[in-house]
Design a protein around this motif. Structure first.
Motif, PDB file in Angstrom:
ATOM      1  N   SER A 105       0.833  -1.208   0.000  1.00 11.08           N
ATOM      2  CA  SER A 105       0.000   0.000   0.000  1.00 11.08           C
ATOM      3  C   SER A 105       0.865   1.254   0.000  1.00 11.08           C
ATOM      4  O   SER A 105       0.519   2.255  -0.648  1.00 11.08           O
ATOM      5  CB  SER A 105      -0.954  -0.006   1.196  1.00 11.08           C
ATOM      6  OG  SER A 105      -0.270  -0.290   2.401  1.00 11.08           O
ATOM      7  N   THR A 106       1.997   1.214   0.685  1.00 14.21           N
ATOM      8  CA  THR A 106       2.918   2.357   0.701  1.00 14.21           C
ATOM      9  C   THR A 106       3.440   2.633  -0.706  1.00 14.21           C
ATOM     10  O   THR A 106       3.540   3.790  -1.136  1.00 14.21           O
ATOM     11  CB  THR A 106       4.098   2.067   1.646  1.00 14.21           C
ATOM     12  OG1 THR A 106       3.607   1.639   2.914  1.00 14.21           O
ATOM     13  CG2 THR A 106       4.952   3.305   1.850  1.00 14.21           C
ATOM     14  N   ALA A 107       3.772   1.567  -1.427  1.00 12.17           N
ATOM     15  CA  ALA A 107       4.298   1.718  -2.786  1.00 12.17           C
ATOM     16  C   ALA A 107       3.262   2.331  -3.719  1.00 12.17           C
ATOM     17  O   ALA A 107       3.573   3.243  -4.504  1.00 12.17           O
ATOM     18  CB  ALA A 107       4.747   0.358  -3.313  1.00 12.17           C
ATOM     19  N   VAL A 108       2.027   1.851  -3.649  1.00 12.08           N
ATOM     20  CA  VAL A 108       0.967   2.404  -4.506  1.00 12.08           C
ATOM     21  C   VAL A 108       0.733   3.868  -4.169  1.00 12.08           C
ATOM     22  O   VAL A 108       0.660   4.726  -5.067  1.00 12.08           O
ATOM     23  CB  VAL A 108      -0.331   1.583  -4.352  1.00 12.08           C
ATOM     24  CG1 VAL A 108      -1.473   2.252  -5.117  1.00 12.08           C
ATOM     25  CG2 VAL A 108      -0.131   0.154  -4.849  1.00 12.08           C
ATOM     26  N   LEU A 109       0.644   4.177  -2.886  1.00 10.82           N
ATOM     27  CA  LEU A 109       0.437   5.568  -2.471  1.00 10.82           C
ATOM     28  C   LEU A 109       1.618   6.446  -2.873  1.00 10.82           C
ATOM     29  O   LEU A 109       1.446   7.624  -3.204  1.00 10.82           O
ATOM     30  CB  LEU A 109       0.215   5.635  -0.963  1.00 10.82           C
ATOM     31  CG  LEU A 109      -1.141   5.112  -0.478  1.00 10.82           C
ATOM     32  CD1 LEU A 109      -1.103   4.801   1.020  1.00 10.82           C
ATOM     33  CD2 LEU A 109      -2.243   6.125  -0.786  1.00 10.82           C
ATOM     34  N   GLY A 110       2.818   5.869  -2.877  1.00  9.55           N
ATOM     35  CA  GLY A 110       3.992   6.629  -3.286  1.00  9.55           C
ATOM     36  C   GLY A 110       3.933   7.071  -4.733  1.00  9.55           C
ATOM     37  O   GLY A 110       4.527   8.083  -5.108  1.00  9.55           O
ATOM     38  N   HIS A 111       3.203   6.334  -5.571  1.00 12.12           N
ATOM     39  CA  HIS A 111       3.015   6.721  -6.967  1.00 12.12           C
ATOM     40  C   HIS A 111       2.002   7.847  -7.113  1.00 12.12           C
ATOM     41  O   HIS A 111       1.943   8.486  -8.168  1.00 12.12           O
ATOM     42  CB  HIS A 111       2.545   5.513  -7.786  1.00 12.12           C
ATOM     43  CG  HIS A 111       3.664   4.724  -8.368  1.00 12.12           C
ATOM     44  ND1 HIS A 111       3.954   4.681  -9.707  1.00 12.12           N
ATOM     45  CD2 HIS A 111       4.598   3.947  -7.769  1.00 12.12           C
ATOM     46  CE1 HIS A 111       5.016   3.911  -9.919  1.00 12.12           C
ATOM     47  NE2 HIS A 111       5.417   3.443  -8.765  1.00 12.12           N
ATOM     48  N   LEU A 112       1.215   8.080  -6.076  1.00 14.43           N
ATOM     49  CA  LEU A 112       0.093   9.007  -6.180  1.00 14.43           C
ATOM     50  C   LEU A 112       0.269  10.284  -5.365  1.00 14.43           C
ATOM     51  O   LEU A 112      -0.391  11.277  -5.652  1.00 14.43           O
ATOM     52  CB  LEU A 112      -1.193   8.303  -5.724  1.00 14.43           C
ATOM     53  CG  LEU A 112      -1.580   7.030  -6.493  1.00 14.43           C
ATOM     54  CD1 LEU A 112      -2.713   6.312  -5.764  1.00 14.43           C
ATOM     55  CD2 LEU A 112      -1.994   7.380  -7.912  1.00 14.43           C
ATOM     56  N   CYS A 113       1.143  10.265  -4.363  1.00 13.28           N
ATOM     57  CA  CYS A 113       1.229  11.365  -3.404  1.00 13.28           C
ATOM     58  C   CYS A 113       2.662  11.862  -3.248  1.00 13.28           C
ATOM     59  O   CYS A 113       3.609  11.218  -3.691  1.00 13.28           O
ATOM     60  CB  CYS A 113       0.695  10.908  -2.044  1.00 13.28           C
ATOM     61  SG  CYS A 113      -1.014  10.316  -2.111  1.00 13.28           S
TER      62      CYS A 113
END
Length: 221
Positions: A95-103
Motif C-alpha cells: 500500500s505504501t508503494a501504490v500511495l507513493g506513486h500518487l502522493c
C-alpha cells in the motif's frame, strides 16, 4: 508466470468494473508488482480475487486486501499529488508503494521488524524514494511526522481509530474497512470544523480484522 499481464488483467477485471475510474490509480496498480510484497508461497496467486494473509499469527499478522476493495478504498480517499500520507500497518509495503506513486510523501508505520525491513528493501529496490517506513504502534500512528492530509488503513478494523484521527489536518481524510457487527464497509472519516464526520461508501468482502484494532471484548456476567 507473466506477472505484468496478470496485473493488467487484475485492473481490467477487478478494478475498472467496480467503478474505479481514476487513471493514475489504475496506472499505479498496473505498475507495482503486487506479488513481490507477498511470501513466496502466495506469489502465484497474488492476482486472484481474494485477501492474502501473511506475517506472524499475532498482532503482526497483515492482510493484503482484494484488489477490488483496495482500489475502491483509495478511490474514496482521492489521494492528491501534494498529500502527506500515513500508511498504517503497512506490512511489507504494498500500500505504501501504490500511495507513493500518487502522493508527495508517504510514511508507512509498521510494528513488526521483519515486515518493516522487507518493506524498506522493496521500496528501495523499486526506487520509490518518496516513502519511509518507521517503527511504531499502529494504533497510535506517528504524530511527530504529522499532521497528515490522508491516513490509510488498508485493512479491516473493528473499533474507531481515535488517536489516528487526531493526527489529521483540518479537512484531512482517513479511509479503512470498518466492521460493525457482521457488516464490513469502506468508510471515509474526515476532520471538519465541528469534529469528525463518517461516511460509508461500499460493501467490502473482507474476512480478517487487523488484530490491534479488534473489537474490545464485552464483559459478560
Amino acid at each position: 508466470m507473466d506477472y505484468q499481464a496478470a496485473r493488467k488483467h487484475m485492473v481490467a477485471s477487478q478494478v475498472r468494473p467496480n467503478d474505479v475510474t481514476d487513471l493514475a490509480l489504475q496506472k499505479a496498480l498496473e505498475t507495482i508488482p503486487r506479488e513481490r510484497f507477498l511470501p513466496a508461497h502466495l506469489r502465484d496467486i497474488a492476482y486472484v480475487e481474494r485477501e492474502h494473509v501473511y506475517g506472524a499469527q499475532d498482532a503482526a499478522q497483515r492482510v493484503m486486501l482484494m484488489a477490488r476493495d483496495f482500489a475502491k478504498l483509495l478511490a474514496v480517499a482521492k489521494p492528491r499529488t501534494g498529500d502527506h500520507v500515513l500508511d498504517v500497518a503497512c506490512g511489507t509495503g504494498y500500500s505504501t508503494a501504490v500511495l507513493g506513486h500518487l502522493c508527495e510523501m508517504v510514511v508507512g508505520i509498521e510494528s513488526d521488524e521483519k515486515l518493516r525491513t522487507k518493506a524498506q528493501g522493496l521500496l528501495s529496490e523499486l526506487s520509490i524514494d518518496n516513502t519511509a517506513v518507521v517503527d511504531g504502534d499502529v494504533t497510535t500512528g506517528d504524530a511527530a511526522q504529522g499532521p497528515y492530509d490522508l491516513i490509510v488503513i488498508a485493512a479491516t478494523i473493528a473499533r474507531e481509530p481515535t488517536v489516528l484521527l487526531e493526527q489529521l489536518k483540518p479537512g484531512g481524510r482517513l479511509v479503512t474497512i470498518w466492521r460493525q457487527g457482521k457488516a464490513d464497509k469502506g468508510i471515509l472519516f474526515r476532520r471538519t470544523e465541528s469534529g469528525i464526520s463518517r461516511v460509508p461508501y461500499f460493501d467490502a468482502g473482507a474476512s480478517h480484522v487487523l488484530a490491534p484494532f479488534a473489537a474490545e471484548k464485552e464483559f459478560q456476567f
